[in-house]
Design an enzyme around this catalytic site. Structure first.
Site, short mmCIF file in Angstrom:
data_model
loop_
_atom_site.label_atom_id
_atom_site.label_comp_id
_atom_site.label_asym_id
_atom_site.label_seq_id
_atom_site.Cartn_x
_atom_site.Cartn_y
_atom_site.Cartn_z
N CYS A 1 27.75 3.37 20.83
CA CYS A 1 26.72 2.93 20.46
C CYS A 1 25.49 3.10 22.00
CB CYS A 1 26.77 1.37 20.37
SG CYS A 1 27.21 0.44 22.02
N HIS B 1 35.29 -0.40 27.23
CA HIS B 1 36.95 0.11 27.17
C HIS B 1 37.61 0.76 26.76
CE1 HIS B 1 36.79 -5.22 28.02
NE2 HIS B 1 36.73 -4.01 29.12
N GLU C 1 32.73 -10.00 29.39
CA GLU C 1 31.48 -9.95 29.28
C GLU C 1 30.98 -11.76 28.90
OE1 GLU C 1 28.28 -10.46 25.34
OE2 GLU C 1 29.56 -8.64 25.03
N THR D 1 28.08 -10.57 22.41
CA THR D 1 27.62 -9.62 21.58
C THR D 1 28.43 -9.15 20.68
OG1 THR D 1 27.81 -7.71 23.22
CG2 THR D 1 25.89 -9.28 23.84
N CYS E 1 25.07 -7.73 18.74
CA CYS E 1 24.17 -6.82 18.88
C CYS E 1 25.02 -6.09 16.80
CB CYS E 1 25.10 -5.88 19.95
SG CYS E 1 26.57 -4.80 19.64
N SER F 1 39.48 -3.49 23.29
CA SER F 1 38.37 -3.16 23.60
C SER F 1 37.42 -4.13 22.21
CB SER F 1 37.83 -2.48 22.71
OG SER F 1 37.02 -2.21 21.36
N SER F 2 37.13 -5.56 22.77
CA SER F 2 36.77 -6.77 21.23
C SER F 2 36.03 -6.23 20.33
CB SER F 2 36.06 -7.49 21.78
OG SER F 2 35.41 -8.70 20.95
N SER G 1 32.65 1.65 22.03
CA SER G 1 33.05 2.65 23.10
C SER G 1 33.82 3.99 22.93
CB SER G 1 34.49 1.83 24.34
OG SER G 1 34.28 0.49 23.57
#
Length: 317
Positions: free
Chosen positions: A17, A46, A131, A170, A200, A228-229, A273
């Site tokens: 992103c 991440h 975050e 986000t 986001c 990584s969420s 990511s």
């Protein structure tokens, strides 16, 4: 010997992103400007492949500021940091470059604005995620209460039910967050919601694309890191959309080929990511084992770009 036929459905948008793109660029430009080593507090994004690549160029990843020497630049990760971190960097006279995603900064500013208006904040997010730590650390202790589930809402003890606002991490599941937000609004009718959704655009777009792919496939592979969420949410969205075999992989070597035996349609996406080179690696791995045709399932186009901090665009140190 002829290979069995298989269709790979590539979800789009997927992968990097604008915030991740910017964060990686910040590290690369900092190394170019100040030379190696450049210190980065927490993984910049991440993804092990990305972090290892930046480490090879001269980035040193640390968890806390006190692990950094004062005579080298330090970069704050895309996830954001508590207010105490830049304050400490300033106290130590360090060159600090903030790679916080602008969409995370927007949530920080929102929380600060509500706090100034005398409101207590409730944050929907995952405990321990960088975050969430960074966002909750924008305000004094006790000013931001965290909820992870609908059940948590029932247990909340607030200062004044008439003076509340909520924000969100986000990178959450759009559907799960909507349920928690509805529970908050049912319990606290006066609570202020974000003016614009905090989740986001990239997280939302990648989830929509997975929902569009899900009805066509027997299995979904999400390329992303275990921490990584947004990648883990894509796995959950796939399952919720009816794809029983929905798995997170870091790269092609993690694919469980036995589990895919007899399967004829596989969906592939990547968290925000994960670089496209890892997607191509997965496509090549399928081509080596199947007579593979690739179809793109595109639900949106992204053309957002965020500027890097001014310190990297100018000559001054």
């Amino acid at each position: 010997m002829s290979l069995p036929p298989l269709t790979l459905y590539l979800a789009a948008p997927r992968g990097f992103c604008a915030g991740v793109d910017r964060a990686i660029k910040i590290v690369e430009m900092a190394i170019e400007k100040w030379g190696a080593p450049v210190y980065v507090r927490h993984e910049i994004v991440h993804n092990k492949f990305v972090v290892d690549g930046l480490r090879a160029k001269g980035a040193v990843f640390v968890e806390e500021l006190d692990e950094c020497p004062t005579d080298r630049p330090v970069i704050f990760s895309a996830h954001g940091v508590p207010k105490s971190v830049p304050a400490e960097a300033a106290h130590r006279n360090m060159i600090a470059v903030d790679a916080t995603c602008p969409l995370v900064t927007k949530v920080h500013n929102e929380a600060a604005r509500h706090h100034e208006s005398g409101l207590q904040m409730i944050m929907i997010g995952h405990e321990g995620h960088p975050e969430v730590i960074g966002t909750m650390g924008q305000l004094p202790l006790g000013e931001v209460l965290l909820v992870e589930t609908v059940a948590d809402v029932a247990d909340l003890k607030v200062r004044d039910a008439a003076k509340l606002a909520f924000i969100t991490q986000t990178t959450l599941s759009v559907d799960d967050t909507a349920e928690i937000a509805a529970a908050l609004q049912a319990r606290f009718p006066a609570i202020l919601a974000p003016a614009h959704e905090d989740i986001c655009y990239a997280t939302t777009n990648r989830q929509v694309a997975v929902k569009a792919v899900a009805p066509r496939i027997d299995a979904l592979l999400v390329i992303g890191a275990p921490n990584s969420s947004n990648s883990k949410r894509l796995v959950e969205v796939g399952r919720a959309a009816g794809c029983a075999y929905s798995q997170l992989i870091q790269r092609a070597s993690d694919i469980d080929w036995r589990a895919l035996a007899g399967i004829r349609a596989v969906g592939v996406t990547a968290g925000a990511s994960a670089p496209e080179v890892l997607v191509n690696e997965v496509i090549d791995a399928f081509r080596a084992r199947f007579d593979t045709s690739v179809e793109l399932v595109e639900t949106a186009q992204e053309n957002i770009e965020f500027k890097v901090p001014r310190v990297l665009r100018t000559e001054e140190a």
